[in-house]
Design an enzyme around this catalytic site. Sequence first.
Site, PDB file in Angstrom:
ATOM      1  N   GLU A   1      -1.172 -11.125 -11.040  1.00 19.01           N
ATOM      2  CA  GLU A   1      -0.025 -10.662 -10.236  1.00 19.01           C
ATOM      3  C   GLU A   1      -0.540  -9.888  -9.038  1.00 19.01           C
ATOM      4  OE1 GLU A   1       2.121  -7.848 -12.668  1.00 19.01           O
ATOM      5  OE2 GLU A   1       1.720  -9.124 -14.409  1.00 19.01           O
TER       6      GLU A   1
ATOM      7  N   LYS B   1      -9.458  -5.174  -6.043  1.00 21.08           N
ATOM      8  CA  LYS B   1      -8.914  -4.689  -4.771  1.00 21.08           C
ATOM      9  C   LYS B   1      -9.282  -5.597  -3.586  1.00 21.08           C
ATOM     10  CE  LYS B   1      -7.077  -0.994  -4.744  1.00 21.08           C
ATOM     11  NZ  LYS B   1      -7.327   0.397  -5.072  1.00 21.08           N
TER      12      LYS B   1
ATOM     13  N   TYR C   1       6.833  -5.261 -13.551  1.00 25.30           N
ATOM     14  CA  TYR C   1       5.536  -5.802 -13.955  1.00 25.30           C
ATOM     15  C   TYR C   1       5.166  -5.521 -15.412  1.00 25.30           C
ATOM     16  CZ  TYR C   1       3.825  -1.173 -12.430  1.00 25.30           C
ATOM     17  OH  TYR C   1       3.636   0.165 -12.240  1.00 25.30           O
TER      18      TYR C   1
ATOM     19  N   CYS D   1       1.894  -4.512  41.669  1.00 28.45           N
ATOM     20  CA  CYS D   1       0.901  -4.052  40.687  1.00 28.45           C
ATOM     21  C   CYS D   1       0.110  -5.243  40.169  1.00 28.45           C
ATOM     22  CB  CYS D   1       1.612  -3.347  39.534  1.00 28.45           C
ATOM     23  SG  CYS D   1       0.476  -2.826  38.242  1.00 28.45           S
TER      24      CYS D   1
ATOM     25  N   LYS E   1      -0.961  -6.838  -6.670  1.00 28.90           N
ATOM     26  CA  LYS E   1      -0.785  -5.401  -6.890  1.00 28.90           C
ATOM     27  C   LYS E   1       0.001  -4.864  -5.706  1.00 28.90           C
ATOM     28  CE  LYS E   1      -3.339  -1.238  -8.127  1.00 28.90           C
ATOM     29  NZ  LYS E   1      -2.895  -0.329  -7.070  1.00 28.90           N
TER      30      LYS E   1
ATOM     31  N   ASP F   1       1.862  -2.456  -3.220  1.00 30.37           N
ATOM     32  CA  ASP F   1       1.512  -1.118  -2.774  1.00 30.37           C
ATOM     33  C   ASP F   1       2.787  -0.314  -2.580  1.00 30.37           C
ATOM     34  OD1 ASP F   1      -0.171   0.845  -2.150  1.00 30.37           O
ATOM     35  OD2 ASP F   1      -0.817   0.042  -0.218  1.00 30.37           O
TER      36      ASP F   1
ATOM     37  N   CYS G   1       5.450   1.416  35.036  1.00 29.28           N
ATOM     38  CA  CYS G   1       4.944   1.419  36.399  1.00 29.28           C
ATOM     39  C   CYS G   1       6.040   0.831  37.281  1.00 29.28           C
ATOM     40  CB  CYS G   1       3.692   0.548  36.465  1.00 29.28           C
ATOM     41  SG  CYS G   1       3.323  -0.048  38.125  1.00 29.28           S
TER      42      CYS G   1
ATOM     43  N   CYS H   1       0.500   4.809  38.123  1.00 30.48           N
ATOM     44  CA  CYS H   1      -0.017   3.614  37.451  1.00 30.48           C
ATOM     45  C   CYS H   1      -1.536   3.559  37.612  1.00 30.48           C
ATOM     46  CB  CYS H   1       0.620   2.358  38.039  1.00 30.48           C
ATOM     47  SG  CYS H   1      -0.122   0.837  37.418  1.00 30.48           S
TER      48      CYS H   1
ATOM     49  N   CYS I   1      -2.184   0.280  40.006  1.00 37.03           N
ATOM     50  CA  CYS I   1      -1.769   0.156  41.407  1.00 37.03           C
ATOM     51  C   CYS I   1      -1.393   1.495  42.047  1.00 37.03           C
ATOM     52  CB  CYS I   1      -0.596  -0.814  41.530  1.00 37.03           C
ATOM     53  SG  CYS I   1       0.951  -0.140  40.888  1.00 37.03           S
TER      54      CYS I   1
HETATM   55  S1  IVH Z   1       0.199  -2.769 -14.381  1.00 32.96           S
HETATM   56  C1  IVH Z   1      -1.089  -0.416 -17.853  1.00 32.96           C
HETATM   57  N1  IVH Z   1       0.874  -4.439 -12.477  1.00 32.96           N
HETATM   58  O1  IVH Z   1      -0.867   0.009  -9.643  1.00 32.96           O
HETATM   59  C2  IVH Z   1      -0.863  -1.149 -16.621  1.00 32.96           C
HETATM   60  N2  IVH Z   1       0.458  -2.171 -11.908  1.00 32.96           N
HETATM   61  O2  IVH Z   1      -3.255   1.938 -10.858  1.00 32.96           O
HETATM   62  C3  IVH Z   1      -0.112  -0.402 -15.630  1.00 32.96           C
HETATM   63  N3  IVH Z   1       0.813  -1.646  -9.554  1.00 32.96           N
HETATM   64  O3  IVH Z   1       0.547   2.927 -10.604  1.00 32.96           O
HETATM   65  C4  IVH Z   1       0.093  -1.016 -14.353  1.00 32.96           C
HETATM   66  N4  IVH Z   1       1.417  -3.664  -8.929  1.00 32.96           N
HETATM   67  O4  IVH Z   1       2.238   1.239  -9.884  1.00 32.96           O
HETATM   68  C5  IVH Z   1       0.538  -3.174 -12.791  1.00 32.96           C
HETATM   69  N5  IVH Z   1       1.528  -5.998 -10.892  1.00 32.96           N
HETATM   70  C6  IVH Z   1       1.182  -4.749 -11.211  1.00 32.96           C
HETATM   71  C7  IVH Z   1       1.141  -3.707 -10.255  1.00 32.96           C
HETATM   72  C8  IVH Z   1       0.768  -2.425 -10.643  1.00 32.96           C
HETATM   73  C9  IVH Z   1       1.215  -2.423  -8.539  1.00 32.96           C
HETATM   74  C10 IVH Z   1       0.482  -0.210  -9.449  1.00 32.96           C
HETATM   75  C11 IVH Z   1       1.147   0.619 -10.493  1.00 32.96           C
HETATM   76  C12 IVH Z   1       0.172   1.645 -10.940  1.00 32.96           C
HETATM   77  C13 IVH Z   1      -1.072   1.282 -10.217  1.00 32.96           C
HETATM   78  C14 IVH Z   1      -2.203   1.161 -11.207  1.00 32.96           C
END
Ligand code: IVH
Length: 679
Positions: free
Chosen positions: A116, A317, A228, A435, A118, A120, A429, A411, A414
């Site tokens: 999945e 990451k 998730y 210009c 991650k 942000d 400008c 500017c 010019c």
């Molecule tokens: S699983 C035990 N799945 O990442 C597992 N976390 O450091 C718990 N996050 O604070 C998290 N997308 O908010 C999981 N698809 C995803 C995620 C996800 C974002 C964030 C989550 C958590 C941090 C983990």
Amino acid sequence: MPNTLEAQEKIESLKQQLNYHNYRYYVLDDPTIPDAEYDRLLQQLQELERSYPQLITADSPTQRVGEAPLSVFDQVVHEIPMLSLDNAFADQDLLDFDRRIRDRLKTDAEISYAAEPKLDGIAVSILYRNGVLERGATRGDGATGEDITQNVRTIPSIPLRLIGDDYPPVLEVRGEIYMPKAGFERLNQAARERGDKPFVNPRNAAAGSLRQLDSRITATRPLEMCAYSVGLVEGGEMPSRHTDVLYALNRWGLKINPEMAVAENISACMDYYRKLGEKRDRLPYDIDGIVFKVNDLSLQQKLGFVSRAPRWAVAYKFPAQEEMTRLLSVEFQVGRTGAVTPVARLEPVFVGGVTVSNATLHNRDEIQRLGVMVGDTVVVRRAGDVIPQVVSVVKSKRPADASSITFPDACPVCGSPVESVPGEAVARCTGGLICEAQRKEAIKHFASRKAMDIDGLGDKLVEQMVDQGLVHSVADLYRLQAAQVAGLERMGEKSAQNLVAALDKSKSTTLERFLFALGIREVGEATARALARHFGNLPALMAADEEQLQQVPDVGPVVAHFVAEFFQQEHTREAIVALQECGVHWSDLEVAARHEPLAGKTYVVTGSFELIKRDLAKKLLQDLGAKVAGSVSAKTHCVVVGGGAENNAKYVKARELGIETMDEEQLVTLLKEQGVFEG
Ligand code: IVH
């Protein structure tokens, strides 16, 4: 007026319908009724609830607008702690993770993982009791978080009541609340225009929106949630694989990430990581990596946890989208419309997957707001195709010799005065085409693909031509001799001849392209097309006053003003005459006889075509007055489906929404009947 019993029944039915359509729209991204119909249902419910306020319940879709402000958030103790994840930064880390798992499980068999993105954003826990949203909480330190129920209730992709009847009586859903990129950009744009402080990134914007004690503010923020995992579950049956748990959550009304997939082994995980890495910039939300989880829940259980992270999951990451670097200097760039933009020259830094050495500082207010000085260490952000930006200053690292930045009054190109319009963030400008910077940009725009489409005349070449005094105006382009061009850097005789031929070819154009090429403020391709269609010829357009201009579809007072002002200027008129004298021409459109049988209709064109080029099909539909959109929605009137599109999402969606579809042959017949295509 219905009696109370009737009202109650009607309210229940409306709530159910609205909750369902809310789910289709916000969770499945696949509405089945037009927006207007949804609004009508909501209105009916609001009216009934006004007459019978005692019948308002917490799960009513009218209750998403926020409530009276809190003075403080209550604390919430998580019955099951909310954990964090171990990170991986390289393939080797991922291989080690897989090896540790197999060692611990004492198996050589391949492990199947859920993959999945991650997201942000901010981790949250949403508790449902008997299907009704009872409490929303932040993760906090994992053991204790804050009660943000009021705020959570304003987010449309979080159901107030679950769908179906097979959900567990107690179900704690965990997921991420985030702000999609587009909403973030819109929010920040509006903040900058008001002179307010923009958010640093979508995650901060999401966090700031959730931290509001006044949920009515949260309600105005474009937030979404993806589930998730689950926390506390009591009663009911849950599936035995993680991905199936998420599919169940999705059936019960929660949004899950559409990119989620099963990777059958660790090498498939690496493929997935790379594939999504390539797609990262194009996703509508920020992600900072991929989470891989052992998909079999009984294996997860066997593996257990170490301190605060599960052994069965890892976050691989992506390169960071924000990094620190030093601000070396600030230059002021002048754009086509004279806007003066401060550009930060930076010590090169690898961020968001590329090396960045320039970033925008937007405008004068932004420099002030950041309090940035030359020599400062700054945080640079590059996400997606948005240009890199300086988002904050690390003031603790300011060197003794840092120098302040002065926004110029004149500017830098010019020397004309730089003017600020009160209430507008941009300074401009006032030199106009005197210009050189504005002239260069105007010529680049004139030559560009969607304007006069002068093949081979790129930005660098335009700059050389202007710098060397070969070209002062767009008309000068048509006076160039091959011998003059051949002397320019990286040009030879052959390429010079090609350029002259391309210039010659570009002389024969259309009115809409010509209008777009002129670079009138606020006149993009679509407006240029609308103007050309409405007036049919240039003299009629040039003679139009602001009121007449506003008769054109999509032209409001601001655009009308810019267009009228543009054509009143003496040098505009001279430039047009000069171009025509050089041989630039187009044919006028027959306004009276102009036939727009598809006016007001929205078409979507999808699949591959054999009898007609797809771009031509789109253009001809536009010529017949239709709007051609990129995606199917309740507002679409017809979807034209080329070959190989039977399983295409747009086609499927059109059928679900009951929208008319036609195949390629039917389209060609239509275009022939209308006399715009001969085949
Ligand atoms: S699983 C035990 N799945 O990442 C597992 N976390 O450091 C718990 N996050 O604070 C998290 N997308 O908010 C999981 N698809 C995803 C995620 C996800 C974002 C964030 C989550 C958590 C941090 C983990």
